[in-house]
Design an enzyme around this catalytic site. Structure first.
Site, PDB file in Angstrom:
ATOM      1  N   HIS A 123      83.727  59.416  24.203  1.00  0.00           N
ATOM      2  CA  HIS A 123      83.074  58.745  23.074  1.00  0.00           C
ATOM      3  C   HIS A 123      83.766  57.421  22.780  1.00  0.00           C
ATOM      4  CE1 HIS A 123      81.036  59.345  18.875  1.00  0.00           C
ATOM      5  NE2 HIS A 123      80.943  58.089  19.300  1.00  0.00           N
ATOM      6  N   HIS A 125      82.914  53.019  22.194  1.00  0.00           N
ATOM      7  CA  HIS A 125      81.951  51.936  21.990  1.00  0.00           C
ATOM      8  C   HIS A 125      82.645  50.647  22.444  1.00  0.00           C
ATOM      9  CE1 HIS A 125      79.344  54.483  19.374  1.00  0.00           C
ATOM     10  NE2 HIS A 125      80.497  54.996  18.984  1.00  0.00           N
ATOM     11  N   ASP A 378      86.141  58.072  19.592  1.00  0.00           N
ATOM     12  CA  ASP A 378      85.141  57.297  18.851  1.00  0.00           C
ATOM     13  C   ASP A 378      85.672  55.876  18.628  1.00  0.00           C
ATOM     14  OD1 ASP A 378      82.876  56.535  17.479  1.00  0.00           O
ATOM     15  OD2 ASP A 378      83.403  57.566  15.622  1.00  0.00           O
ATOM     16  N   HIS A 382      86.194  46.653  15.464  1.00  0.00           N
ATOM     17  CA  HIS A 382      85.725  45.436  14.801  1.00  0.00           C
ATOM     18  C   HIS A 382      86.947  44.561  14.601  1.00  0.00           C
ATOM     19  CE1 HIS A 382      81.861  47.359  13.856  1.00  0.00           C
ATOM     20  NE2 HIS A 382      82.554  48.410  13.462  1.00  0.00           N
TER      21      HIS A 382
END
Length: 532
Positions: A123, A125, A378, A382
């Site tokens: 998981h 991103h 996860d 940012h």
């Protein structure tokens, strides 16, 4: 020049005589061969069709172990063994007490360090395409490698989202050209139910996150839409990954906290009950439709209890219904709580949000008793500048792929989880649930990929964002103690050793179980080249 009677070595394919004739290897008749040690560094045994010949060149392929790791404590078959490990063509070929040292390209002295399987993070991103200022496949994979992660599965909420074969191929090509570690890619679920079969054939690892609650990427779906997707994934024999927060409850509780600018108000706006309701509804649907589904980043004590009940028959006997439920926990829900808002402020915003400390203990209990199957990062980076605003405007998500294993290793040292269970939830189970055992991932085993992590378990340090590799440039775990890997090996190649030692784009795409390779038109003429 002297000649020698030598035995067969199957690496040889043949040789060329002085007259230019090609002589293939004969599996029956041995031959005397000239001493080529001056030219090739050693005697090269061969068999051929004739008893003697004036050989001027030899055609051969050499298959010898590339690397040996010695003086190691290897986690093998559920236990730590003082042993040595041989690697050939990127695979583990031998694990033994002593492996004779001859003809290895590289000898790694582990100096009594622990050798673990490479970590699989199902998981992440990595933000590319569309948000590469936050992360890209190169920076994300470097961060993973430095944290002992050798395989990742990327999720679909990029820009554009991975919702059809075209966007899937774009992401695959980006990753293939930039990632230094092996990878799979999940496909998204929104208004694209007709595309799911082609995405499965294109090689997606699984479907999801399927967002039941609003999060990064605006890919939220209604419950009936998810159930329609579950019926499709069931028929494909594919796995659905679910982000379980109930959207109606998020909207209701969001109204109650509107205008409250304290960071903790964000947790209050996405309460434990929202996750519990979504998890309960999802499990009911998974069982009803005999589907396979994986519940992402479980964060609450209520959800742990519901999942435990489902695994022990509260929703009927899943062995009869065919429904299969697995679950994961993320490091930020294992190591951080709502008390950390005082330190982190808006940097601590994530979905699901930080919970009270009581939930942390339930998560650890769930990990240890088998209720929770996987730990996954996860990793959702940012930039710090993007996060430095009010709690409602700040984007949700934290970086974590590089710090996941280091934090879990310290958890082992502090007796929060046994080492064998840590390996299960970070290597074995991710490989089994996401079909990566088909790619020889998830364990140190003869014939499996030599994806390895070397760890000095006594070397405790503090997390320092300045030393991490994510483009985010910060960490929610700043200053926390951790045990970082000393070396990371991917398919037999050292990719991390106090620095990145890997070529951009060396990572391999690992297609999912539904992959159907498209045949290409054969070239008009074929030729072969001997390896020499």
């Amino acid at each position: 020049m002297e000649s020698y009677d030598l035995a067969l070595w199957t690496g040889f394919t043949g040789f060329t005589g002085w007259n230019g004739n090609q002589y293939p290897v004969d599996p029956v008749n041995p031959v005397k061969i000239l001493d080529f040690s001056n030219d090739l560094g050693k005697l090269l045994p061969i068999q051929c069709l004739k008893d003697s010949i004036n050989i001027i060149s030899i055609t051969y392929t050499i298959t010898m172990p590339d690397t040996i790791i010695k003086n190691a404590r290897i986690f093998y078959q559920g236990q730590i063994h003082e042993a040595e490990l041989a690697i050939e063509d990127g695979k583990v070929t031998e694990i033994a007490k002593i492996i004779p040292l001859n003809d290895f390209d590289l000898v790694i002295d582990a100096d009594n360090m622990l050798v673990l399987p490479g970590i699989i993070d199902v998981h992440v991103h990595f933000r590319e395409p569309g948000m590469s200022h936050k992360e890209d496949w190169y920076s994300g994979s470097c961060s993973a490698a430095a944290g002992g992660v050798t395989t990742v599965i990327d999720h679909p909420n990029t820009i554009p989202p991975t919702l059809d074969e075209g966007t899937f191929k774009v992401k695959q090509e980006l990753a293939s050209s930039r990632s230094i570690i092996d990878f799979g890619i999940n496909a998204g679920v929104k208004d694209n139910l007709d595309e799911l079969a082609s995405l499965w054939k294109a090689g997606c690892s699984a479907f999801g996150e399927i967002f039941l609650g609003e999060s990064t990427g605006s890919m939220t779906v209604e419950r009936d839409h998810m159930t329609a997707a579950l019926q499709i994934t069931r028929d494909l024999d594919a796995l659905a990954c679910i982000h379980a927060e109930d959207q109606e409850m998020l909207e209701s509780y969001g109204k109650l906290t509107k205008g409250d600018m304290e960071p903790e108000s964000y947790s209050l706006s996405r309460p434990n009950l929202s996750e519990a309701v979504a998890v309960a509804n999802s499990i009911e649907d998974i069982m009803a439709f005999n589907a396979k589904a994986h519940l992402c980043h479980i964060s609450t004590r209520e959800a742990v209890g519901i999942i435990r009940g489902a695994k022990h028959g509260d929703y009927g006997d899943s062995r009869d219904s065919g429904g299969t439920v697995t679950a994961e926990a993320a490091p930020h829900h294992l190591f951080l709580s709502n008390k950390d808002y005082d330190r982190l402020g808006t940097l601590g915003k994530m979905n699901p949000p930080l919970r009270k400390r009581r939930s942390l203990q339930y998560l650890w209990n769930g990990l240890n008793d088998g209720t929770i199957d996987i730990v996954a990062s996860d990793h959702a980076p940012h930039t710090e500048a993007e996060k430095q605003t009010d709690i409602w405007s700040a984007p949700a998500g934290v970086p974590g792929v590089e710090t996941m294993l280091p934090l879990m290793l310290l958890a082992v040292r502090r007796n929060l989880i046994p080492l064998p269970r840590m390996v299960e939830v970070m290597c074995t189970n991710p490989a089994m649930i996401f079909g990566l055992t088909n790619h020889k991932k998830g364990a140190i085993w003869e014939g499996f990929d030599a994806d390895l992590v070397l760890v000095d378990t006594a070397n405790i340090s503090e997390v320092d964002a300045d030393k991490l590799h994510s483009k985010a440039g910060w960490s929610p775990y700043e200053g926390m103690e951790a045990i970082f890997p000393a070396m990371t090996i991917s398919r037999g190649e050292v990719i991390w050793d106090e620095g990145i030692h890997a070529k951009k784009g060396r990572g391999k795409f690992l297609p999912g179980a539904g992959y159907e390779e498209k045949t290409q038109e054969e070239p008009a003429a074929m030729c072969s080249i001997d390896e020499k």
